[in-house]
Design a protein around this motif. Sequence first.
Motif, PDB file in Angstrom:
ATOM      1  N   PRO A 328      -3.933   9.697  61.276  1.00  0.00           N
ATOM      2  CA  PRO A 328      -4.151  10.908  60.481  1.00  0.00           C
ATOM      3  C   PRO A 328      -3.493  10.873  59.108  1.00  0.00           C
ATOM      4  O   PRO A 328      -3.957  11.529  58.176  1.00  0.00           O
ATOM      5  N   ASP A 329      -2.432  10.094  58.963  1.00  0.00           N
ATOM      6  CA  ASP A 329      -1.731  10.052  57.679  1.00  0.00           C
ATOM      7  C   ASP A 329      -2.611   9.499  56.563  1.00  0.00           C
ATOM      8  O   ASP A 329      -2.526   9.939  55.418  1.00  0.00           O
ATOM      9  N   LYS A 332      -4.970  12.232  55.532  1.00  0.00           N
ATOM     10  CA  LYS A 332      -4.239  13.284  54.830  1.00  0.00           C
ATOM     11  C   LYS A 332      -3.870  12.861  53.409  1.00  0.00           C
ATOM     12  O   LYS A 332      -3.789  13.691  52.510  1.00  0.00           O
ATOM     13  N   SER A 333      -3.695  11.571  53.194  1.00  0.00           N
ATOM     14  CA  SER A 333      -3.264  11.088  51.881  1.00  0.00           C
ATOM     15  C   SER A 333      -4.298  11.361  50.789  1.00  0.00           C
ATOM     16  O   SER A 333      -3.974  11.387  49.604  1.00  0.00           O
ATOM     17  N   SER A 335      -5.865  14.156  50.486  1.00  0.00           N
ATOM     18  CA  SER A 335      -5.728  15.568  50.115  1.00  0.00           C
ATOM     19  C   SER A 335      -4.334  16.019  50.527  1.00  0.00           C
ATOM     20  O   SER A 335      -4.155  16.665  51.566  1.00  0.00           O
ATOM     21  N   PRO A 336      -3.323  15.644  49.759  1.00  0.00           N
ATOM     22  CA  PRO A 336      -1.934  15.831  50.184  1.00  0.00           C
ATOM     23  C   PRO A 336      -1.503  17.266  50.395  1.00  0.00           C
ATOM     24  O   PRO A 336      -0.564  17.539  51.121  1.00  0.00           O
ATOM     25  N   SER A 337      -2.168  18.223  49.767  1.00  0.00           N
ATOM     26  CA  SER A 337      -1.767  19.615  49.966  1.00  0.00           C
ATOM     27  C   SER A 337      -2.993  20.502  50.101  1.00  0.00           C
ATOM     28  O   SER A 337      -4.027  20.271  49.466  1.00  0.00           O
TER      29      SER A 337
END
Length: 356
Positions: A328-329, A332-333, A335-337
Amino acid sequence: MGSPMATTCLIDRYAAYLPVTPRTPRIALGEGGTPLVRAPRLEAETGVREVWLKVEGMNPTGSFKDRGMVLAVAKAMEEGAASVICASTGNTAASAAAYAARAGLECAVVLPAGHVALGKLAQAIVFGARVIAVRGSFDDALVVVKELAAGGEATLVNSINPYRIEGQKTAAFEICETLGDAPDALFIPVGNAGNITAYWKGFVEAARTGMATRGVRMFGFQAAGAAPIVHGRPVAEPRTIATAIRIGNPASWKSAVEARDASGGAIEAVTDEEILDAYRFLAGCEGVFCEPASAASVAGLRQRARRGALEGIERIVCVLTGNGLKDPDTAKSFSPSLTEVAPTAEDVRAAIRALS
């Protein structure tokens, strides 16, 4: 009310093609039978008439490893083992731990410290494995577990265990059954090289037994920073974002080269940038979420298409070896926020437009 649906048993389904006996336990978690999904956007981009995705992330623990692990653990049970052990970059650990739990066996997994995606590590832990991280690479971990297994402390269930290859070859059978014949070519990620070995074995047996009428060209793809077969020498410190294929000295090197040469295929390198671009393309354009290493097969297809190196190939299957939720990381990277707004239609509408 109807009767409950039985769990699919890969061992029973292909017993005639596997080294099993009536004493082999028929353990199962529903492995195999993964979908073959057509990829129209890839067809349009590459000019190939048919491109199919073998979505192995639909296996019980989210990767192709379950096909071989169910047989390896079943045979360990048949032979009276009390425990199994493996080295892993993550997927083997998750699968070994799950099937050991199902079989009531102890399981130990040895991982390279700092190089295992969170989703895979979480699986190994929750399935109850004893998880040990070593300060070194996967290759270092494999040396250790081979030594422990040789001393009789546990049954080794890495892909050097021949039952792993036997189980994994069933994916080739499924492809032939679904398509009605073998494809022209198979594109597949290569790490420890057991899977390309298994698919080739499966296609050869499919042709011999009448499941297929033709041979298949095998195209394997390693990450550029972990491409020992491509360069013809081990890589002491393999580097790639695709952790599942971050391996510098594949255990099945020789058999992978044999598959490449016998089939008239190739084993090539793709960059991390190409892998991540294919990873995003699959999710955003085909609706298929795979882990980064899986996307190496599609990165390889796109690279060869750009080079004009697909002549005579009209039907391709790309193997996607693991589910995107394994890592998942990485997802997520991109769209960091998250965008946070007030709970009003006006604010949400404005935020949607801003992200367009």
